[in-house]
Design a protein around this motif. Structure first.
Motif, PDB file in Angstrom:
ATOM      1  N   VAL A 163      -0.483 -21.171 -31.105  1.00 54.47           N
ATOM      2  CA  VAL A 163       0.825 -21.325 -30.463  1.00 54.47           C
ATOM      3  C   VAL A 163       0.738 -20.996 -28.977  1.00 54.47           C
ATOM      4  CG1 VAL A 163       3.193 -20.455 -30.404  1.00 54.47           C
ATOM      5  CG2 VAL A 163       2.080 -20.882 -32.595  1.00 54.47           C
ATOM      6  N   LEU A 164      -0.020 -19.943 -28.644  1.00 51.70           N
ATOM      7  CA  LEU A 164      -0.139 -19.532 -27.244  1.00 51.70           C
ATOM      8  C   LEU A 164      -0.975 -20.505 -26.417  1.00 51.70           C
ATOM      9  CD1 LEU A 164      -0.674 -15.674 -27.559  1.00 51.70           C
ATOM     10  CD2 LEU A 164       1.317 -16.833 -26.618  1.00 51.70           C
ATOM     11  N   LEU A 165      -2.046 -21.026 -27.010  1.00 53.18           N
ATOM     12  CA  LEU A 165      -2.993 -21.840 -26.245  1.00 53.18           C
ATOM     13  C   LEU A 165      -2.631 -23.317 -26.202  1.00 53.18           C
ATOM     14  CD1 LEU A 165      -6.349 -20.242 -27.485  1.00 53.18           C
ATOM     15  CD2 LEU A 165      -5.142 -19.785 -25.345  1.00 53.18           C
ATOM     16  N   GLY A 166      -1.861 -23.792 -27.168  1.00 50.12           N
ATOM     17  CA  GLY A 166      -1.540 -25.213 -27.244  1.00 50.12           C
ATOM     18  C   GLY A 166      -0.840 -25.770 -26.014  1.00 50.12           C
ATOM     19  N   PRO A 167       0.320 -25.223 -25.617  1.00 45.23           N
ATOM     20  CA  PRO A 167       1.021 -25.780 -24.449  1.00 45.23           C
ATOM     21  C   PRO A 167       0.201 -25.816 -23.167  1.00 45.23           C
ATOM     22  CG  PRO A 167       2.498 -24.414 -25.733  1.00 45.23           C
ATOM     23  CD  PRO A 167       1.132 -24.221 -26.313  1.00 45.23           C
ATOM     24  N   PRO A 168      -0.490 -24.711 -22.770  1.00 47.51           N
ATOM     25  CA  PRO A 168      -1.274 -24.802 -21.541  1.00 47.51           C
ATOM     26  C   PRO A 168      -2.385 -25.835 -21.614  1.00 47.51           C
ATOM     27  CG  PRO A 168      -1.398 -22.579 -22.471  1.00 47.51           C
ATOM     28  CD  PRO A 168      -0.475 -23.350 -23.319  1.00 47.51           C
ATOM     29  N   ALA A 169      -3.025 -25.977 -22.782  1.00 48.60           N
ATOM     30  CA  ALA A 169      -4.101 -26.963 -22.914  1.00 48.60           C
ATOM     31  C   ALA A 169      -3.566 -28.384 -22.779  1.00 48.60           C
ATOM     32  CB  ALA A 169      -4.809 -26.790 -24.267  1.00 48.60           C
ATOM     33  N   PHE A 170      -2.422 -28.652 -23.389  1.00 54.98           N
ATOM     34  CA  PHE A 170      -1.844 -29.988 -23.295  1.00 54.98           C
ATOM     35  C   PHE A 170      -1.331 -30.272 -21.886  1.00 54.98           C
ATOM     36  CE2 PHE A 170      -2.243 -30.313 -27.798  1.00 54.98           C
ATOM     37  CZ  PHE A 170      -2.060 -31.651 -28.115  1.00 54.98           C
ATOM     38  N   PHE A 171      -0.766 -29.257 -21.231  1.00 60.31           N
ATOM     39  CA  PHE A 171      -0.324 -29.447 -19.841  1.00 60.31           C
ATOM     40  C   PHE A 171      -1.517 -29.755 -18.932  1.00 60.31           C
ATOM     41  CE2 PHE A 171       3.768 -27.173 -20.761  1.00 60.31           C
ATOM     42  CZ  PHE A 171       4.608 -28.168 -20.273  1.00 60.31           C
ATOM     43  N   ALA A 172      -2.634 -29.074 -19.156  1.00 56.28           N
ATOM     44  CA  ALA A 172      -3.830 -29.324 -18.354  1.00 56.28           C
ATOM     45  C   ALA A 172      -4.347 -30.744 -18.591  1.00 56.28           C
ATOM     46  CB  ALA A 172      -4.911 -28.301 -18.690  1.00 56.28           C
ATOM     47  N   ALA A 173      -4.336 -31.174 -19.867  1.00 60.88           N
ATOM     48  CA  ALA A 173      -4.801 -32.526 -20.182  1.00 60.88           C
ATOM     49  C   ALA A 173      -3.860 -33.575 -19.608  1.00 60.88           C
ATOM     50  CB  ALA A 173      -4.925 -32.692 -21.691  1.00 60.88           C
ATOM     51  N   GLN A 174      -2.577 -33.232 -19.529  1.00 61.74           N
ATOM     52  CA  GLN A 174      -1.584 -34.175 -19.033  1.00 61.74           C
ATOM     53  C   GLN A 174      -1.736 -34.446 -17.537  1.00 61.74           C
ATOM     54  OE1 GLN A 174       2.854 -33.281 -19.099  1.00 61.74           O
ATOM     55  NE2 GLN A 174       2.659 -34.454 -20.996  1.00 61.74           N
ATOM     56  N   ALA A 175      -2.441 -33.588 -16.849  1.00 57.07           N
ATOM     57  CA  ALA A 175      -2.636 -33.774 -15.404  1.00 57.07           C
ATOM     58  C   ALA A 175      -3.591 -34.921 -15.096  1.00 57.07           C
ATOM     59  CB  ALA A 175      -3.163 -32.481 -14.784  1.00 57.07           C
ATOM     60  N   ALA A 176      -4.300 -35.418 -16.115  1.00 59.52           N
ATOM     61  CA  ALA A 176      -5.229 -36.523 -15.898  1.00 59.52           C
ATOM     62  C   ALA A 176      -4.477 -37.826 -15.664  1.00 59.52           C
ATOM     63  CB  ALA A 176      -6.157 -36.663 -17.106  1.00 59.52           C
TER      64      ALA A 176
END
Length: 408
Positions: free
Chosen positions: A348-361
């Motif tokens: 739960v903690l790591l999911g949003p930041p990882a997806f936000f980082a991937a979304q920057a592509a």
């Protein structure tokens, strides 16, 4: 009235209600963050985000030790203590004169959350068996999505009173009502029972099955929270839709997720194997994810795809019935639930930041890769599924009789 409250179904619903109310420690802040930021003027958006995330952080850090205390002194005591701590945290929140005070109060609330959540699921396991346990744990697995629906009701209450603090006051009132019902419904500890649980947490930490199940749940929670956290920006940028509209339609996905969790219990009662449910859930989630990030079907078609995705994800998270099968012994159910919860919350903690980082592509390919990688982790539960499918009767015989002793 006393007879009704002590009925098995009533007890399950009361414990489930406490689980939903505990998870609201996180979701109750979602609709109030804007008002809180307007009052305290935080230095950055990430700072105000901690108002919502602080309880989740405490749960992620403290679930295992909470499970140890559940096994050591009993689920009933820990459950009631957790509710009282949550009430104290909410009261401190309503009185917060500064952002620092508010964050400290939210940490107190998180402490109550982790105690109550771990104790509640252990209480459900202790007080149910067989098909009733399957349905109870399937219902339990919906407590997080349901906790995100209820704050919309309290948000209206907060607007009526003209302050964000009213939302936390509503949560206090809900907790008090549920606590009174729980005191009446959940049986007290048998004073004649004495047992040492000091080694329970150690056995759990050495059990590979617990880690396999926990990581598989973390993979599902990682992709679930990551998708929902970034969906507004992703679809908004892709189709020129306001993020508010995306959020409105996304609420339905929580209902879809909850329905899938409940359907797990029904399928288990009809003899569908845990492995078959896992395979079905992974297939539905994977196909929907590829359609969402790998194609451009249009806005409404994408929204429906998210509903389907969340249904498949619900089939995966609804497998909390597997938790008792990973416990190394009947006197370590609390520590087992705690460790599984703790690993799950890391997702739960790591999911949003990882997806936000991937979304920057530039393209959606990194998001799809992150999504599929998280989904692959869900396959780690297959050894636990095989154990549960092969020996449900033997496991029930060995553990249910002693759970009544071990969890008081």
């Amino acid at each position: 009235m006393s007879t009704i409250i002590k009925a098995p179904l009533a007890r399950v619903l009361i414990i489930y209600g406490l689980g939903v109310a505990a998870a609201m420690c996180v979701s109750e802040a979602v609709t109030e963050l804007g008002k809180i930021a307007a009052e305290f003027h935080p230095p950055s958006r990430s700072t105000i985000g901690w108002v919502m995330s602080m309880p989740s952080l405490i749960v992620a850090l403290g679930a295992l030790i909470s499970g140890y205390f559940v096994d050591r002194i009993g689920d009933r005591r820990v459950l009631f203590t957790g509710v009282l701590v949550m009430i104290a945290g909410d009261l401190l929140t309503t009185a917060a004169p500064s952002l620092g005070w508010l964050l400290a109060a939210r940490a107190v609330t998180g402490l109550g959350y982790v105690l109550a959540a771990v104790a509640a699921v252990t209480t459900l396991i202790r007080m149910t068996s067989g098909q009733q346990r399957s349905m109870a744990l399937a219902l339990w697995s919906t407590f997080v999505p349901m906790s995100f629906l209820l704050p919309f009701l309290s948000a209206g209450l907060a607007d009526r009173f003209g302050t964000w603090r009213a939302a936390f006051g509503f949560h206090v009132a809900l907790l008090i009502v549920l606590l009174v019902l729980a005191v009446l419904a959940i049986p007290a500890r048998d004073p004649g029972i004495r047992s040492d649980r000091a080694r329970g947490a150690g056995r759990v930490l050495r059990s590979p099955m617990v880690y396999l199940l926990g990581i598989s749940f973390a993979g599902d929670s990682f992709l679930q929270t990551g998708v929902l956290a970034t969906l507004g920006h992703y679809l908004g940028a892709k189709y020129g839709i306001e993020e508010v509209a995306v959020a409105h339609w996304s609420a339905v996905s929580m209902i879809s997720n909850a329905l899938a969790c409940l359907s797990v219990g029904l399928m288990l009662r009809r003899g569908v194997s845990s492995r078959a449910i896992t395979t079905l859930g992974m297939a539905i989630t994977g196909i929907a994810g590829v359609a969402l990030y790998g194609t451009a079907p249009g806005f409404m078609a994408s929204i429906v795809t998210v509903w389907v995705l969340m249904f498949g994800s619900g089939l995966l998270v609804g497998m909390w019935t597997l938790v008792p099968f990973t416990a190394p012994s009947s006197d370590s159910i609390g520590a087992t639930s705690g460790l599984v919860t703790q690993i799950t919350l890391l997702g739960v903690l790591l999911g949003p930041p990882a997806f936000f980082a991937a979304q920057a592509a530039v393209t959606a390919a990194p998001q799809l890769l992150v999504f599929l990688s998280a989904l692959a982790l869900c396959a780690l539960r297959y050894p636990v599924c095989r154990l549960a499918d092969r020996a449900p009767a033997r496991h029930a015989t060995e553990t249910i009789g002693s759970l009544a002793e071990s969890s008081h």
